[in-house]
Write an enzyme that holds these catalytic residues in place. Structure first.
Site, mmCIF file in Angstrom:
data_model
loop_
_atom_site.group_PDB
_atom_site.id
_atom_site.type_symbol
_atom_site.label_atom_id
_atom_site.label_comp_id
_atom_site.label_asym_id
_atom_site.label_seq_id
_atom_site.Cartn_x
_atom_site.Cartn_y
_atom_site.Cartn_z
ATOM 1 N N SER A 142 0.939 -1.123 0.160
ATOM 2 C CA SER A 142 0.006 0.106 0.006
ATOM 3 C C SER A 142 0.706 1.275 -0.125
ATOM 4 O O SER A 142 1.956 1.403 0.630
ATOM 5 C CB SER A 142 -1.039 0.013 1.252
ATOM 6 O OG SER A 142 -1.448 1.086 1.426
ATOM 7 N N TYR A 167 -2.461 -0.285 9.915
ATOM 8 C CA TYR A 167 -2.690 -0.920 8.452
ATOM 9 C C TYR A 167 -1.411 -0.866 7.784
ATOM 10 O O TYR A 167 -1.007 -1.777 7.052
ATOM 11 C CB TYR A 167 -3.797 -0.243 7.645
ATOM 12 C CG TYR A 167 -3.996 -0.577 6.320
ATOM 13 C CD1 TYR A 167 -4.374 -1.665 6.048
ATOM 14 C CD2 TYR A 167 -3.647 0.450 5.353
ATOM 15 C CE1 TYR A 167 -4.475 -2.082 4.688
ATOM 16 C CE2 TYR A 167 -3.630 0.292 3.959
ATOM 17 C CZ TYR A 167 -3.980 -1.149 3.637
ATOM 18 O OH TYR A 167 -4.215 -1.455 2.099
#
Length: 349
Positions: A142, A167
């Site tokens: 990501s 995350y």
């Protein structure tokens, strides 16, 4: 090739599986179909690929009635025993791991889920690739791994040791775990740092979906950092094109890699990291204006401070992917928004 794609009830995984099937690959799709967001949307994606959702049971392969080479299994990455059985039985050529607990903000209140899915689940995939060797493991990372980095565009050659959400931390951990397995067990792995993916069948927790829904319903939209944000919005077709180019080109160890001056995006092991983005950041307010124009309605705007875990700007340097795999995104934000809204009105009519 026989390819395992995890997360095929999800946004990117659905589009990827469809493209692979259309070019003739054999695909096993895997997803836990959790309730992080609307399950009906996930089942709708599976239906488009010919999966009879009435036939879905845990750990049962269901054949597509549309694509002869597509089978789907409801399975959790955390289920190590059945993941291993699947790998042993199917003998995959390649794996693309897109299944994960997504969302920066959700990780602030539900941290355990990210450890279970993104760390333990990814470890199970790595172990399965170790004991049932594959030619290539590509996996989702990501853009959030860039964290406190302020130098832009974000490059895979930069340090990413300062994430600001769990995350992001879980995705950085995936990259480190993959390198370890590439080095120890010679498993070719490629990490893909996605930048703000949008388009038809997108996630309901993403900006475009939230804004479109609210404007149609006449409700205010929440705009964080008072709109002073930029995002490298990347259309789903451009993302999938990048993933396929990567899947088809497993990395080899870099013979010139130097441990005294370590390059972060490659290694002497068969390991690689790429950004996949549009490389053209857009002001959030301009993005909203394009949505308003397409809908023919002005949004009621609720300007709010920056959310914890968010960054003010993202911008992908995709030089490596462009030069090495001839990747070139070509979908404008205006076209992407138009396509999404057309899909949204049709799906929710």
């Amino acid at each position: 090739m026989k390819i395992l794609v995890t997360g095929t009830a999800g946004f990117i995984g659905f589009h990827l599986a469809k493209r692979l099937l259309e070019r003739g690959d054999e695909v096993i799709g895997l997803d836990s179909i959790n309730d992080y967001y609307d399950v009906n949307l996930k089942l709708g994606r599976l239906n488009i690929c010919g999966i009879d959702t009435q036939q879905i049971e845990y750990n049962k392969l269901v054949s597509s009635i549309k694509y002869p080479k597509y089978r789907f299994i409801k399975l959790s990455l955390e289920d190590k025993e059945n993941i291993n059985k699947l790998f042993a039985g199917e003998k995959f050529d390649k794996v693309c791991n897109l299944a994960a607990q997504a969302g920066v903000r959700y990780s602030l209140t539900n941290p355990d889920v990210y450890i279970n899915s993104n760390i333990t689940g990814f470890l199970n995939i790595l172990e399965a690739c170790r004991f049932h060797p594959v030619k290539h493991l590509a996996y989702a990372s990501s853009s959030s791994v860039y964290g406190l980095n302020e130098e832009q565009p974000f490059s895979t050659h930069q340090n990413v040791d300062h994430p600001i959400s769990l995350y992001a931390t879980s995705k950085k951990a995936n990259e480190l775990m993959a390198h370890t397995y590439s080095y120890l067990f010679n498993i070719p792995t490629t990490g893909l740092r996605f930048f703000t993916v949008y388009g038809p069948w997108g996630r309901p927790d993403m900006a475009l979906f939230l804004f479109t829904k609210a404007i149609i319903e006449g409700k205010p939209i929440d705009i964080f950092n008072k709109g002073e944000m930029k995002r490298d919005f990347t259309y789903i077709d451009d993302i999938v094109e990048g993933i396929i180019r990567v899947i088809d080109n497993p990395p080899a160890g870099d013979k010139n890699w130097n441990g005294k001056k370590p390059e972060s995006s490659s290694s002497k092991a068969p390991y690689k990291i790429y950004n996949i983005g549009n490389s053209n950041p857009v002001r959030l307010m301009d993005f909203i204006e394009a949505i308003e124009k397409e809908l023919g309605s002005v949004a009621k705007k609720n300007l709010l401070p920056m959310q914890p875990g968010d960054v003010p700007s993202t911008w992908a340097d995709v030089t490596d992917l462009s030069e090495q795999l001839n990747y070139k995104p070509n979908t404008s934000v205006q076209t992407g928004i138009k396509n999404f809204i057309a899909w949204y009105k049709e799906f929710y009519k």
